[in-house]
Design an enzyme around this catalytic site. Structure first.
Site, PDB file in Angstrom:
ATOM      1  N   CYS A 126      -6.872   2.504   5.471  1.00  0.00           N
ATOM      2  CA  CYS A 126      -6.479   1.636   6.601  1.00  0.00           C
ATOM      3  C   CYS A 126      -5.319   0.699   6.239  1.00  0.00           C
ATOM      4  CB  CYS A 126      -7.681   0.831   7.090  1.00  0.00           C
ATOM      5  SG  CYS A 126      -8.726   0.188   5.783  1.00  0.00           S
ATOM      6  N   HIS A 234      -7.034  -6.216   9.598  1.00  0.00           N
ATOM      7  CA  HIS A 234      -6.508  -6.463   8.248  1.00  0.00           C
ATOM      8  C   HIS A 234      -5.104  -7.060   8.354  1.00  0.00           C
ATOM      9  CE1 HIS A 234      -9.896  -4.402   6.761  1.00  0.00           C
ATOM     10  NE2 HIS A 234      -9.360  -3.283   6.314  1.00  0.00           N
TER      11      HIS A 234
END
Ligand SMILES: NC(=O)c1ccc[n+]([C@@H]2O[C@H](COP(=O)([O-])OP(=O)(O)OC[C@H]3O[C@@H](n4cnc5c(N)ncnc54)[C@H](OP(=O)(O)O)[C@@H]3O)[C@@H](O)[C@H]2O)c1
Length: 329
Positions: A126, A234
């Site tokens: 990711c 994130h």
């Protein structure tokens, strides 16, 4: 199109189902697959209740595509069995990413590499996906030499157990720990397991996956990955040195023209990417663009994305869409 979602009861699996529905992926039959613990559970997709089945039954059903997000061990054992049955697997775990016989795909960058023969296709980490996508047009224009990245990663990146740990801490109740320390009011410089060289596995994924995705080993990446108590999304502080000099206005232009990337960069209005703004969005958000005044040809930037969306489910489903649109399954 008969599609299997392996890990359908997990954090990524749940978002997979949402994204398949939202993008109206051409599913005629959906197989929902999880561990033996979940077999028999019912999950609703497009208003219809579907019963969760086990892996062996899913292989026997011979879906055209199987989307995996059930951890590396499940993937190592079961992806080849699906592939043997003629299913094309798109895998979210780290099991196949650095295998030289498997492709590592961010569709906006390198989907063109895919052929009918690719039966197991890897989805990058990711944190890697959002970084390489934000940098893709800049690399083309100025050629990257070295990236120094520090991540600020949410607990949803670890899975359901970690989200529960944070919620338990907020509620002040005892519960199972996903991390070795409390995560609320804390920052853990520890994402995934430590390796012999002192880095974590997450840091090494960030250091090694970008070269494979760009098909270019002429640049280097060094990373520090940190877990913070945000529930989703994130963030990354990226310092990138280029071979060639750049113009900041042109950098902004190139970022705005990158498919799947949104520029949020205006200090006068306090405009910059944040996890709360990226939540449930498919795009990667970029801001805080500034020249590194300590070194030539070097740029500082801040990159944020929803790790369960572009970092996992969306990227995987974009790969599946590419396979379908190009008659590769
Ligand atoms: N979270 C992220 O941001 C993110 C991003 C990219 C990639 N990934 C990767 O995606 C995968 C899943 O992550 P997650 O966050 O969704 O984890 P999670 O919430 O813990 O879910 C794990 C899923 O895998 C299933 N599973 C576990 N062991 C299994 C087995 N032996 N056989 C069949 N199914 C099994 C679980 O089924 P049960 O419910 O039955 O246990 C559940 O559906 C991991 O490989 C992870 O590295 C995660």
């Amino acid at each position: 199109m008969k599609v299997a979602v392996v890990g359908a009861t997990g954090m990524v699996g749940e978002v997979m189902l949402k994204v398949l529905e939202e993008r109206n992926f051409p599913v005629t039959e959906l197989l929902l697959v999880a561990s033996e613990r979940s077999v028999g559970k019912k999950i609703t997709f497009k208003g219809e209740e579907i019963t969760v089945i086990g892996l062996a039954d899913a292989v026997a059903a011979k879906p055209q595509i199987a989307i995996f997000s059930a951890g590396g061990d499940t993937s190592l054992e079961w992806a080849p069995k699906f592939a043997e049955a003629g299913t094309t697997v798109v895998d979210n775990s780290s099991a196949w990413r650095m295998d030289p016989t498997k492709k590592l795909i961010v569709p906006e960058i390198n989907a063109g590499e895919l052929t009918k023969d690719d039966k197991i296709i890897a989805n990058p980490n990711c944190s890697t996906i959002q970084m390489v996508l934000a940098l893709s047009k800049l690399h083309e224009a100025y050629k990257m030499k070295r990236i120094v990245v520090s991540t600020y990663q949410s607990v949803s990146g670890t899975g359901v157990k970690a989200v529960q740990q944070l919620e338990n801490e907020i509620a002040g109740v005892e519960g199972e720990m996903a991390y070795p320390y409390p995560i609320g009011r804390n920052a853990l410089p520890h994402c995934d397991v430590f390796m012999e060289n002192g880095y974590t596995k997450e840091e090494m994924k960030l250091a090694k996956e970008p070269q494979k995705i760009f098909g270019d080993s002429s640049f280097a990446v060094t990373a520090t990955a940190v877990r913070i108590p945000t529930s989703g999304g994130h963030s990354e502080s990226v310092n990138v040195q280029f071979e060639n000099d750049f113009d900041l206005a042109e950098v902004r232009q190139l970022i705005s023209e990158t498919p799947g990337v949104v520029l949020q960069d205006n200090t006068a209005t306090n405009t910059y990417p944040m996890p709360i703004l990226a939540h449930d969005k498919d795009e990667v958000f970029v801001g805080r663009l500034r020249r590194d005044e300590s070194q030539p040809n070097t740029l500082n930037m801040w990159i944020v994305a929803d790790n369960l969306r572009k970092g996992a489910a969306t990227n995987t489903i974009q790969i599946a869409e590419y396979l379908v649109e190009n008659n590769l399954v």
